[in-house]
Design a protein around this motif. Structure first.
Motif, PDB file in Angstrom:
ATOM      1  N   ALA A   1     -13.938  24.399 -10.822  1.00 61.30           N
ATOM      2  CA  ALA A   1     -13.589  24.682  -9.424  1.00 61.30           C
ATOM      3  C   ALA A   1     -13.581  23.418  -8.573  1.00 61.30           C
ATOM      4  O   ALA A   1     -13.317  23.492  -7.385  1.00 61.30           O
ATOM      5  CB  ALA A   1     -14.569  25.688  -8.831  1.00 61.30           C
TER       6      ALA A   1
ATOM      7  N   ARG B   1     -12.600  32.156  -7.546  1.00 65.12           N
ATOM      8  CA  ARG B   1     -11.676  33.130  -6.940  1.00 65.12           C
ATOM      9  C   ARG B   1     -11.908  33.222  -5.426  1.00 65.12           C
ATOM     10  O   ARG B   1     -12.086  34.305  -4.853  1.00 65.12           O
ATOM     11  CB  ARG B   1     -11.850  34.499  -7.581  1.00 65.12           C
TER      12      ARG B   1
ATOM     13  N   PRO C   1     -11.167  33.529  -1.595  1.00 63.12           N
ATOM     14  CA  PRO C   1     -10.052  34.054  -0.792  1.00 63.12           C
ATOM     15  C   PRO C   1      -9.370  32.914  -0.036  1.00 63.12           C
ATOM     16  O   PRO C   1     -10.031  32.133   0.656  1.00 63.12           O
ATOM     17  CB  PRO C   1     -10.735  35.027   0.174  1.00 63.12           C
TER      18      PRO C   1
ATOM     19  N   GLU D   1     -10.181  22.572  -6.693  1.00 65.05           N
ATOM     20  CA  GLU D   1      -9.926  23.424  -5.538  1.00 65.05           C
ATOM     21  C   GLU D   1     -10.906  23.139  -4.398  1.00 65.05           C
ATOM     22  O   GLU D   1     -10.510  22.997  -3.239  1.00 65.05           O
ATOM     23  CB  GLU D   1     -10.016  24.903  -5.935  1.00 65.05           C
TER      24      GLU D   1
ATOM     25  N   SER E   1      -2.424  35.457   3.923  1.00 67.00           N
ATOM     26  CA  SER E   1      -3.290  35.421   2.738  1.00 67.00           C
ATOM     27  C   SER E   1      -4.315  36.542   2.778  1.00 67.00           C
ATOM     28  O   SER E   1      -4.632  37.142   1.741  1.00 67.00           O
ATOM     29  CB  SER E   1      -4.004  34.061   2.659  1.00 67.00           C
TER      30      SER E   1
ATOM     31  N   ASP F   1      -4.474  39.655   0.231  1.00 69.20           N
ATOM     32  CA  ASP F   1      -5.688  39.499  -0.572  1.00 69.20           C
ATOM     33  C   ASP F   1      -5.495  38.401  -1.620  1.00 69.20           C
ATOM     34  O   ASP F   1      -5.826  38.576  -2.799  1.00 69.20           O
ATOM     35  CB  ASP F   1      -6.055  40.829  -1.240  1.00 69.20           C
TER      36      ASP F   1
ATOM     37  N   HIS G   1      -6.116  34.953  -3.611  1.00 72.08           N
ATOM     38  CA  HIS G   1      -7.256  34.146  -4.039  1.00 72.08           C
ATOM     39  C   HIS G   1      -6.739  32.910  -4.782  1.00 72.08           C
ATOM     40  O   HIS G   1      -5.606  32.904  -5.279  1.00 72.08           O
ATOM     41  CB  HIS G   1      -8.179  34.938  -4.968  1.00 72.08           C
ATOM     42  N   ASP G   2      -7.577  31.867  -4.841  1.00 70.65           N
ATOM     43  CA  ASP G   2      -7.160  30.692  -5.596  1.00 70.65           C
ATOM     44  C   ASP G   2      -7.320  30.948  -7.095  1.00 70.65           C
ATOM     45  O   ASP G   2      -7.809  31.993  -7.522  1.00 70.65           O
ATOM     46  CB  ASP G   2      -7.926  29.441  -5.142  1.00 70.65           C
ATOM     47  N   MET G   3      -6.931  29.959  -7.902  1.00 69.01           N
ATOM     48  CA  MET G   3      -6.923  30.115  -9.348  1.00 69.01           C
ATOM     49  C   MET G   3      -8.195  29.593 -10.000  1.00 69.01           C
ATOM     50  O   MET G   3      -8.285  29.531 -11.224  1.00 69.01           O
ATOM     51  CB  MET G   3      -5.705  29.388  -9.934  1.00 69.01           C
ATOM     52  N   SER G   4      -9.185  29.191  -9.204  1.00 70.15           N
ATOM     53  CA  SER G   4     -10.419  28.666  -9.779  1.00 70.15           C
ATOM     54  C   SER G   4     -11.299  29.797 -10.298  1.00 70.15           C
ATOM     55  O   SER G   4     -11.024  30.987 -10.066  1.00 70.15           O
ATOM     56  CB  SER G   4     -11.181  27.849  -8.732  1.00 70.15           C
ATOM     57  N   ALA G   5     -12.384  29.410 -10.955  1.00 66.40           N
ATOM     58  CA  ALA G   5     -13.323  30.407 -11.466  1.00 66.40           C
ATOM     59  C   ALA G   5     -14.029  31.148 -10.341  1.00 66.40           C
ATOM     60  O   ALA G   5     -14.487  32.277 -10.528  1.00 66.40           O
ATOM     61  CB  ALA G   5     -14.354  29.723 -12.370  1.00 66.40           C
TER      62      ALA G   5
END
Length: 206
Positions: free
Chosen positions: A51, A133, A135, A54, A121, A125, A127-131
């Motif tokens: 993460a 998640r 918002p 991000e 966003s 709902d 969310h980013d693509m990291s572990a």
């Protein structure tokens, strides 16, 4: 420091802007710590937070946005004013007014776009693509808040400039909007070093 101290509201905005700039500085420190930790963990322990990219991106973006108003209030923005300082005081004052007006219009668009993106966003709902998640509306709204406070600081400075011009006080406009001199920067550096040596010493009111 820029003279945003005429009313209670102006003093509060100036204090908020300087507080946000300090938060922005600590965000950069946190960003550096995260990157160093991730590099060490990957090379020594074969472990990754998954993460860092991000989170460091959010820290950099929000740090920039939150530092803008404080830099403006403290007159720390980089300005190419070699030609401006050579102009007579009357056109110089009106150029300050034009610059603030153009900047206000630009910030209105950026503020609207930032909060519109955060709302989209939130509605989707996303969310980013990291572990983690995270918002996406959260860092986007934090970024938008920094731009909004910068916009408020610009509006307050613009109202001061318009007031000075309406009274024909050209010198007050040039004094308020001028860039820091080398002597002022040196004095602030000396004052900052004394504050570090004596933490109990409070900054004087500007």
């Amino acid at each position: 420091m820029l003279r945003l101290t005429g009313t209670l509201g102006q003093r509060q905005v100036a204090a908020l802007a300087l507080f946000m700039s300090r938060v922005a500085g600590w965000l950069y420190v946190a960003c550096a710590v995260m990157i160093v930790f991730d590099v060490v963990a990957r090379n020594i322990f074969n472990f990754s937070t998954q993460a860092t990219v991000e989170l460091s991106g959010y820290a950099l973006g929000c740090g920039i946005a939150w530092g803008l108003a404080g830099a403006f209030v403290a007159r720390m923005h980089v300005r190419v004013d070699m030609l401006l300082e050579k102009l007579p005081r009357f056109p110089r004052a009106w150029l300050h007014l034009m610059a603030l007006t153009l900047l206000m219009g630009f910030l209105i668009m950026i503020t609207y776009g930032a909060f519109a993106l955060a709302y989209d966003s939130w509605e989707l709902d996303a969310h980013d693509m990291s572990a983690l998640r995270i918002p996406l509306w959260l860092p986007q709204a934090i970024f938008g808040l920094g731009i909004f406070v910068f916009l408020v600081a610009i509006l307050l400075a613009l109202s001061d400039v318009i007031g000075h011009l309406s009274r024909g006080d050209i010198d007050a406009v040039n004094l308020q909007m001028r860039q820091k001199s080398a002597a002022e920067e040196a004095a602030e550096a000396i004052e900052a070093s004394h504050s570090v040596q004596n933490p109990s010493t409070k900054d004087p009111a500007c």
